[in-house]
Write a protein that holds these residues in place. Structure first.
Motif, short mmCIF file in Angstrom:
data_model
loop_
_atom_site.label_atom_id
_atom_site.label_comp_id
_atom_site.label_asym_id
_atom_site.label_seq_id
_atom_site.Cartn_x
_atom_site.Cartn_y
_atom_site.Cartn_z
N PHE A 60 0.85 -1.19 0.00
CA PHE A 60 0.00 0.00 0.00
C PHE A 60 0.89 1.24 0.00
CE2 PHE A 60 -2.88 -3.18 1.56
CZ PHE A 60 -4.15 -2.77 1.17
N GLU A 61 0.35 2.31 -0.55
CA GLU A 61 1.04 3.59 -0.46
C GLU A 61 1.02 4.06 1.00
OE1 GLU A 61 2.58 5.37 -2.76
OE2 GLU A 61 2.23 3.86 -4.31
N PRO A 62 2.04 4.80 1.40
CA PRO A 62 2.04 5.32 2.77
C PRO A 62 0.82 6.21 3.02
CG PRO A 62 4.22 5.54 1.79
CD PRO A 62 3.29 5.12 0.68
N ASP A 63 0.36 6.22 4.27
CA ASP A 63 -0.77 7.06 4.71
C ASP A 63 -2.09 6.63 4.08
OD1 ASP A 63 -1.63 9.13 6.43
OD2 ASP A 63 -1.80 10.50 4.73
N VAL A 64 -2.22 5.36 3.77
CA VAL A 64 -3.45 4.81 3.21
C VAL A 64 -4.07 3.86 4.24
CG1 VAL A 64 -4.38 3.22 1.47
CG2 VAL A 64 -2.83 5.06 0.80
N ALA A 65 -5.39 3.91 4.37
CA ALA A 65 -6.09 3.02 5.30
C ALA A 65 -6.10 1.60 4.72
CB ALA A 65 -7.52 3.50 5.52
N MET A 66 -5.45 0.69 5.40
CA MET A 66 -5.38 -0.70 4.95
C MET A 66 -6.56 -1.52 5.46
SD MET A 66 -1.38 -1.53 5.67
CE MET A 66 -1.71 -3.26 5.34
N ARG A 67 -7.03 -1.19 6.64
CA ARG A 67 -8.10 -1.95 7.25
C ARG A 67 -8.91 -1.03 8.15
NH1 ARG A 67 -5.58 -6.69 9.98
NH2 ARG A 67 -5.52 -5.44 11.86
N GLN A 68 -10.19 -1.37 8.32
CA GLN A 68 -11.06 -0.56 9.19
C GLN A 68 -11.88 -1.48 10.08
OE1 GLN A 68 -13.50 0.80 5.57
NE2 GLN A 68 -15.05 0.71 7.19
N ASP A 69 -12.21 -0.96 11.23
CA ASP A 69 -13.02 -1.71 12.19
C ASP A 69 -13.94 -0.72 12.93
OD1 ASP A 69 -13.94 -3.89 13.73
OD2 ASP A 69 -12.56 -3.36 15.35
N PRO A 70 -15.28 -0.87 12.82
CA PRO A 70 -16.06 -1.92 12.17
C PRO A 70 -15.93 -1.87 10.64
CG PRO A 70 -17.38 -0.65 13.75
CD PRO A 70 -16.12 0.10 13.53
N PRO A 71 -16.24 -3.00 9.98
CA PRO A 71 -16.17 -3.03 8.52
C PRO A 71 -17.26 -2.19 7.89
CG PRO A 71 -17.07 -5.10 9.37
CD PRO A 71 -16.61 -4.31 10.55
N SER A 72 -17.12 -1.93 6.61
CA SER A 72 -18.09 -1.10 5.90
C SER A 72 -19.47 -1.77 5.88
CB SER A 72 -17.63 -0.86 4.47
OG SER A 72 -17.52 -2.08 3.76
N ALA A 73 -20.51 -0.93 5.79
CA ALA A 73 -21.92 -1.35 5.74
C ALA A 73 -22.46 -1.82 7.08
CB ALA A 73 -22.15 -2.42 4.68
N THR A 74 -21.66 -1.71 8.14
CA THR A 74 -22.14 -2.06 9.48
C THR A 74 -23.00 -0.92 10.03
OG1 THR A 74 -20.14 -3.35 9.88
CG2 THR A 74 -21.45 -2.75 11.81
N HIS A 75 -24.13 -1.26 10.66
CA HIS A 75 -25.02 -0.26 11.26
C HIS A 75 -24.65 -0.08 12.74
CE1 HIS A 75 -27.39 -0.16 7.66
NE2 HIS A 75 -27.59 -1.47 7.71
N VAL A 76 -24.30 1.12 13.12
CA VAL A 76 -23.83 1.41 14.47
C VAL A 76 -24.48 2.70 14.96
CG1 VAL A 76 -21.60 0.24 14.13
CG2 VAL A 76 -21.84 2.66 13.55
N PRO A 77 -24.49 2.93 16.28
CA PRO A 77 -25.02 4.20 16.79
C PRO A 77 -24.14 5.37 16.35
CG PRO A 77 -24.88 2.53 18.52
CD PRO A 77 -24.13 1.99 17.35
N PRO A 78 -24.73 6.54 16.18
CA PRO A 78 -23.93 7.73 15.83
C PRO A 78 -22.84 7.96 16.88
CG PRO A 78 -26.27 8.18 15.58
CD PRO A 78 -26.17 6.84 16.25
#
Length: 280
Positions: free
Chosen positions: A113-131
């Motif tokens: 990956f290029e530097p300063d790029v998000a490789m992974r996120q938690d929670p994953p995309s499309a997850t419904h969570v409280p604001p």
């Protein structure tokens, strides 16, 4: 001769008989039906009741809509956006726009990956969570030279923390040991003090304590990867080409192995091998 002065008798005049009139069936005049005042009252009452029911239903519907709006306001949810592959400023803006917060999960040294790029996120995309939920990001950094720290005899948890702080990736294996207490690091590869690059894997061999079973690791130093794999498999172990950074090659000779030859490990354990970049 006697005078007959009597008047002649007149025959009675017969009047013609009247012809009988034809029989005419007379339809009786229908009597007017009596008015049912009770039915009229019931209909009127039903009409009023129907109007009342409609009004009650309308009021109930309005109350339900109002209640639903209140429930939605209290139970509002946000959908986590997909930010993997985006640079941190863009990923942060997209997360904040979804009424969420963000924080770096950590840095990961990699050339993928290029530097300063998000490789992974938690929670994953499309997850419904409280604001306001926090979305953690694992951010790529450019690999840099480093020195492998010494974590021998540390617990597996402590050793992993030390390596992660040095931006190295711990990989845990298990082996039997008569001298090293259970849960402590017996050996590591690359070894302490060797040069490496950030993001590189470091194998940790953690003691399972004493044991008489298992398999004995054969010596495969100097052999090709295919020969080494055959020897390791013959004792029911699994040969693994270990990522030692630049110079690792599938066609080179085995330059290092752990556990050391003669070490007893559980059946089915992996035996990481490092090969040189020298081509046959």
């Amino acid at each position: 001769m006697s005078d007959d002065t009597s008047e002649p008798e007149l025959e009675p005049k017969l009047e013609p008989e009247a012809e009988p009139e034809p029989d005419v069936e007379l339809t009786p005049k229908p009597e007017s039906e009596p008015k049912d005042h009770g039915a009229v009252y019931s209909a009127a009452r039903f009409g009023c009741g129907g109007i009342l029911l409609v009004l009650m239903a309308a009021a109930t519907g309005m109350a339900l809509v109002s209640g639903l709006g209140t429930w939605v306001a209290r139970h509002k949810v946000s959908t986590v956006p997909s930010v993997t592959g985006l640079r941190v400023p863009s990923a942060t803006a997209r997360i904040l726009a979804a009424d969420l917060t963000t924080a770096p999960m950590g840095a990961f040294a990699t050339a993928d990956f290029e530097p300063d790029v998000a490789m992974r996120q938690d929670p994953p995309s499309a997850t419904h969570v409280p604001p306001g939920t926090r979305v953690d990001l694992l951010v790529a950094v450019a690999p840099t030279p480093t020195v492998v720290p010494d974590v021998s005899m540390d617990t597996d948890v402590a050793a992993a923390s030390v390596l992660e702080y040095a931006l190295l990736r711990p990989v845990v294996y298990q082996q039997l040991s008569d001298s090293v207490p259970f849960g402590r690091v017996v050996a590591q590869m690359p070894r302490a003090g060797q040069r490496a690059t950030t993001g590189q894997q470091v194998a940790l061999f953690v003691s399972m304590g004493r044991g008489t079973g298992g398999a004995v690791v054969p010596s495969v130093l100097g052999k090709s990867l295919s020969e080494a794999a055959t020897d390791v498999a013959s004792v029911y172990l699994v040969a693994l080409l270990f990522d030692a950074g630049p110079g690792t090659s599938l066609s080179g000779k085995v330059t290092d192995q752990l556990p050391a030859p003669g070490t007893r490990v559980p059946i089915g354990s992996g035996v990481p091998l490092i090969t040189s970049s020298v081509v046959n």
